[in-house]
Write a protein that holds these residues in place. Structure first.
Motif, mmCIF file in Angstrom:
data_model
loop_
_atom_site.group_PDB
_atom_site.id
_atom_site.type_symbol
_atom_site.label_atom_id
_atom_site.label_comp_id
_atom_site.label_asym_id
_atom_site.label_seq_id
_atom_site.Cartn_x
_atom_site.Cartn_y
_atom_site.Cartn_z
ATOM 1 N N SER A 20 10.273 86.230 39.380
ATOM 2 C CA SER A 20 10.302 87.101 38.208
ATOM 3 C C SER A 20 9.390 88.309 38.385
ATOM 4 O O SER A 20 9.753 89.443 38.039
ATOM 5 N N GLU A 42 14.079 84.070 26.282
ATOM 6 C CA GLU A 42 14.831 83.571 27.433
ATOM 7 C C GLU A 42 15.635 82.357 27.010
ATOM 8 O O GLU A 42 15.085 81.381 26.484
ATOM 9 N N CYS A 45 15.255 78.512 29.380
ATOM 10 C CA CYS A 45 13.980 78.916 29.992
ATOM 11 C C CYS A 45 13.427 77.895 30.981
ATOM 12 O O CYS A 45 12.552 78.226 31.780
ATOM 13 N N VAL A 50 9.803 82.261 34.417
ATOM 14 C CA VAL A 50 10.373 83.619 34.389
ATOM 15 C C VAL A 50 9.636 84.507 33.389
ATOM 16 O O VAL A 50 9.513 85.725 33.580
ATOM 17 N N LEU A 51 9.107 83.915 32.324
ATOM 18 C CA LEU A 51 8.475 84.698 31.260
ATOM 19 C C LEU A 51 7.043 85.130 31.562
ATOM 20 O O LEU A 51 6.498 86.000 30.876
ATOM 21 N N CYS A 61 6.930 86.344 23.535
ATOM 22 C CA CYS A 61 8.078 85.685 24.153
ATOM 23 C C CYS A 61 8.448 84.395 23.446
ATOM 24 O O CYS A 61 7.585 83.658 22.961
ATOM 25 N N GLY A 63 10.830 81.032 24.408
ATOM 26 C CA GLY A 63 11.622 80.314 25.396
ATOM 27 C C GLY A 63 12.442 79.241 24.721
ATOM 28 O O GLY A 63 11.910 78.452 23.935
ATOM 29 N N ILE A 111 16.932 87.218 28.015
ATOM 30 C CA ILE A 111 17.059 86.903 29.429
ATOM 31 C C ILE A 111 17.892 85.647 29.626
ATOM 32 O O ILE A 111 17.649 84.629 28.981
ATOM 33 N N LYS A 113 18.659 83.859 33.053
ATOM 34 C CA LYS A 113 18.479 83.817 34.509
ATOM 35 C C LYS A 113 19.055 82.506 35.032
ATOM 36 O O LYS A 113 18.587 81.417 34.687
#
Length: 265
Positions: A20, A42, A45, A50-51, A61, A63, A111, A113
């Motif tokens: 990330s 995210e 998550c 990633v965060l 953030c 998750g 996000i 991912k």
């Protein structure tokens, strides 16, 4: 040959953080500058790695993951951010009415991912994300195109030979299931791989869904060698060659990862 990160959460978390920092955040930042006032979610998550670079830049953030085990691990890894009130970890389905009630039009960045290729009815979720975005909001997607050599996630196979076989996931369903059984894969691995076969997504189908759901692509990047392969196979990340990236359908077979940023049109 199941890789160490498939069973070791600490290794998986550290790889998420490093990937990330070096690849995901720089790509996003080029389309949506990462500033402390951003609110970020995210979806899927996992352990939350990633965060980390976004949290370190001062962003708030959230998750979200359906796995209570993954959320429990994320609480361990991200405890200082949760305790400081800089983030929230949610074990809930984003389609739940109370989730939408709490987070409607709340996020400047969403996000996904390595998540969209696992989600059924991708048109539904991509369209639904409009309910969660702020007016300036954008969505990041990173995923392996279905037709690429290991687009079926067969690297998770227990059998070493099978885990290295490219394109085996493209076999018809009955034949693919038969091959997995013949190589001695356990029922849970077979079930997971067959599920991915149902939800795998190509470059063209993704872009078509994005357009139909009222989004526009603000940035995209194709990789010949996925950045995550640095950890999995010791390979240096490499961008896809321009001429290959421009050939519809064919590019799916030779592109191991794609990054996208999209926003409401």
């Amino acid at each position: 040959m199941s890789l160490v990160q498939h069973s070791n959460a600490n290794v998986r978390y550290q790889q998420q953080v490093d990937n990330s920092i070096n690849y995901v955040l720089p790509f996003i930042d080029a389309a949506l500058p990462i500033t402390p006032d951003l609110r970020i979610m995210e979806i899927g998550c996992g352990e939350g790695g990633v965060l980390i670079p976004f949290l370190e830049k001062g962003c708030y953030c959230v998750g979200v993951d359906l796995s209570d085990d993954k959320i429990a691990l994320a609480h361990d890894y991200l405890k200082k951010y949760v305790d400081a009130g800089n983030m929230q970890l949610v074990n809930k389905n984003i389609y739940d009415v109370d989730f939408l009630g709490e987070y409607k039009h709340s996020f400047d960045l969403i996000i996904l991912k390595d998540a969209i290729e696992h989600i059924p009815d991708q048109a539904k979720i991509i369209g639904y994300l409009k309910n969660l975005l702020t007016p300036r909001g954008q969505v990041y997607f990173g995923f392996p195109p279905w037709y690429m050599p290991h687009g079926g996630h067969q690297q998770t196979c227990v059998n070493k030979v099978l885990s290295m076989l490219p394109y085996v996931h493209l076999l018809p369903n009955p034949l693919y299931r038969g091959v997995l059984r013949a190589f001695g894969e356990p029922p849970n691995i077979i079930a997971e791989l067959m599920e991915i076969k149902e939800t795998g997504i190509s470059i063209e189908r993704f872009e078509k869904i994005v357009k139909r759901q009222g989004f526009m692509i603000t940035k995209k990047q194709f990789y010949l060698i996925n950045p995550i392969y640095k950890y999995k196979f010791g390979l240096k990340p490499r961008l896809q060659f321009g001429p290959v990236a421009a050939i519809p359908f064919v590019r799916n077979f030779f592109t191991t990862c794609v990054y996208y940023m999209i926003k409401v049109n």
